[in-house]
Design a protein around this motif. Structure first.
Motif, short mmCIF file in Angstrom:
data_model
loop_
_atom_site.label_atom_id
_atom_site.label_comp_id
_atom_site.label_asym_id
_atom_site.label_seq_id
_atom_site.Cartn_x
_atom_site.Cartn_y
_atom_site.Cartn_z
N TYR A 57 0.84 -1.21 0.00
CA TYR A 57 0.00 0.00 0.00
C TYR A 57 0.87 1.25 0.00
O TYR A 57 0.61 2.21 -0.73
N THR B 219 2.18 2.03 -3.41
CA THR B 219 1.22 2.64 -4.34
C THR B 219 0.97 4.10 -4.00
O THR B 219 0.66 4.91 -4.89
N GLN B 220 1.11 4.47 -2.73
CA GLN B 220 0.89 5.84 -2.32
C GLN B 220 2.11 6.72 -2.56
O GLN B 220 1.98 7.94 -2.69
N ASN B 221 3.28 6.11 -2.62
CA ASN B 221 4.52 6.87 -2.80
C ASN B 221 5.36 6.19 -3.87
O ASN B 221 6.20 5.35 -3.58
#
Length: 213
Positions: free
Chosen positions: A128, A131-133
């Motif tokens: 996760y 995907t965010q960074n």
């Protein structure tokens, strides 16, 4: 002269149905002695111990009652008390074996999950975060794969070759992704393959060196 019927032909017919070609092979596959198979051939099944009869019936893929009908002269319409007792014992052991298989499967799953615990807990969070960074270095995720690597080691699974390495082409272990190569020519590994002991699980995908970009 013995008054017991010779059951060799009946036993051979049962063996043919499961692809067993000789009495020696039957003894080997069942893990019983040649003497026990000879007792069965001589129609003396009711004089045998329960355990080898149950094993032989299982290997021949028939019920114990059918084995006794075919090889001991037991009447199917009027089963002897001994055959009913043996069939009941056979059914009990079948249930016991099924329960043992389920227990072993549960123990296997629990052992595997114990090895994978840190990966199960941390990998979703790391994925996760990635995907965010998008700037997060992928190399930081590699330590999370150690439990998976450990599990493969526990199972005796090993990689044929590492991705990016150049190795002599072996068509028995390598799958050409594109192009052509002769055995012994250097190829580059594009996707690793795996083996477990002497057993090949997946061939490594490779490409000829001259076709690398």
């Amino acid at each position: 002269m013995s008054d017991t019927p010779d059951a060799s032909q009946q036993l051979q017919e049962l063996m043919q149905q499961v692809g067993i070609t000789s009495f020696r092979s039957l003894a080997r596959q069942a893990g019983v002695s040649h003497w026990q198979v000879r007792q069965l051939r001589q129609g003396k099944a009711l004089q045998m111990r329960v355990e080898p009869l149950l094993i032989l019936a299982n290997v021949l893929q028939v019920t114990l009652s059918e084995l006794l009908v075919r090889c001991a002269g037991v009447e199917a319409t009027e089963p002897l008390e001994q055959s009913s007792t043996l069939q009941a014992e056979y059914d009990r052991l079948q249930i016991q074996m099924q329960q043992q298989r389920e227990t072993l499967l549960q123990e296997f799953q629990l052992t595997s999950l114990d090895i994978l615990e840190s990966w199960l807990r941390n990998w979703p969070t790391a994925a996760y975060a990635a995907t965010q960074n998008p700037e997060l270095p992928a190399v930081r995720l590699l330590p999370l794969l150690h439990p998976v690597e450990r599990l493969l080691q526990e199972w005796g699974v090993e990689a044929i070759a590492s991705v990016g390495s150049e190795i002599p082409y072996n068509p028995q272990q390598h799958q050409l992704r594109e192009g052509m190569a002769q055995p012994g020519e250097l190829v580059r590994v594009r996707s690793t393959g795996y083996r477990q002991g002497e057993k090949l699980l997946y061939r490594a995908e490779v490409s000829p060196r001259q076709e690398q970009g």
